[in-house]
Write an enzyme that holds these catalytic residues in place. Structure first.
Site, PDB file in Angstrom:
ATOM      1  N   LEU A   1      42.323  42.950  48.655  1.00  0.00           N
ATOM      2  CA  LEU A   1      41.413  41.817  48.520  1.00  0.00           C
ATOM      3  C   LEU A   1      40.935  41.686  47.079  1.00  0.00           C
ATOM      4  O   LEU A   1      39.779  41.948  46.762  1.00  0.00           O
ATOM      5  CB  LEU A   1      40.239  41.953  49.493  1.00  0.00           C
ATOM      6  CG  LEU A   1      40.618  41.957  50.970  1.00  0.00           C
ATOM      7  CD1 LEU A   1      39.379  42.020  51.837  1.00  0.00           C
ATOM      8  CD2 LEU A   1      41.461  40.736  51.331  1.00  0.00           C
ATOM      9  N   HIS A   2      41.850  41.282  46.206  1.00  0.00           N
ATOM     10  CA  HIS A   2      41.526  41.034  44.797  1.00  0.00           C
ATOM     11  C   HIS A   2      41.158  39.563  44.630  1.00  0.00           C
ATOM     12  O   HIS A   2      40.818  38.885  45.602  1.00  0.00           O
ATOM     13  CB  HIS A   2      42.682  41.462  43.896  1.00  0.00           C
ATOM     14  CG  HIS A   2      43.924  40.661  44.133  1.00  0.00           C
ATOM     15  ND1 HIS A   2      44.203  39.518  43.446  1.00  0.00           N
ATOM     16  CD2 HIS A   2      44.939  40.830  45.012  1.00  0.00           C
ATOM     17  CE1 HIS A   2      45.349  39.006  43.881  1.00  0.00           C
ATOM     18  NE2 HIS A   2      45.812  39.791  44.838  1.00  0.00           N
ATOM     19  N   ALA A   3      41.220  39.036  43.427  1.00  0.00           N
ATOM     20  CA  ALA A   3      40.682  37.711  43.101  1.00  0.00           C
ATOM     21  C   ALA A   3      41.225  36.572  43.972  1.00  0.00           C
ATOM     22  O   ALA A   3      40.446  35.803  44.529  1.00  0.00           O
ATOM     23  CB  ALA A   3      40.905  37.398  41.623  1.00  0.00           C
TER      24      ALA A   3
ATOM     25  N   ASP B   1      48.851  36.548  48.959  1.00  0.00           N
ATOM     26  CA  ASP B   1      49.532  36.540  47.658  1.00  0.00           C
ATOM     27  C   ASP B   1      50.896  35.875  47.759  1.00  0.00           C
ATOM     28  O   ASP B   1      51.489  35.528  46.750  1.00  0.00           O
ATOM     29  CB  ASP B   1      49.695  37.962  47.135  1.00  0.00           C
ATOM     30  CG  ASP B   1      48.360  38.604  46.824  1.00  0.00           C
ATOM     31  OD1 ASP B   1      47.588  38.000  46.053  1.00  0.00           O
ATOM     32  OD2 ASP B   1      48.079  39.684  47.352  1.00  0.00           O
TER      33      ASP B   1
END
Length: 86
Positions: free
Chosen positions: A14-16, A84
């Site tokens: 759960l990145h940007a 992604d």
């Protein structure tokens, strides 16, 4: 309160990008929605920064919680996806 455990599907966690998609979706609901990892305080799902602060990686389990069952289901569905992938 409704809660659902879900495994993070995004390849990098759960990145940007995934956090932004999730927070935008959470903001569409009136009720508070939280995301938590085991042993940590839950964070508000409408904040991408707070979601990223959890440091959640691919394959980890998070708990989505809200008074609104539809909100929990919608956010859990997003968390389970590889956000992604294009």
């Amino acid at each position: 309160m409704t809660a659902k455990d879900v495994v993070v599907g995004s390849a990098i966690g759960l990145h940007a990008r995934p956090a932004g998609i999730i927070s935008d979706a959470a903001a569409k609901f009136d009720e508070e929605i939280t995301i938590a990892v085991d042993g940590e305080e839950p964070v508000n799902a409408t904040s991408a920064l707070l979601i990223m602060s959890l440091g959640v990686e691919h394959g980890q389990t998070v708990t989505i919680e809200s008074e609104n069952v539809a909100a929990v289901d919608a956010i859990a569905d997003l968390v389970a996806q590889d956000l992604d992938a294009e």
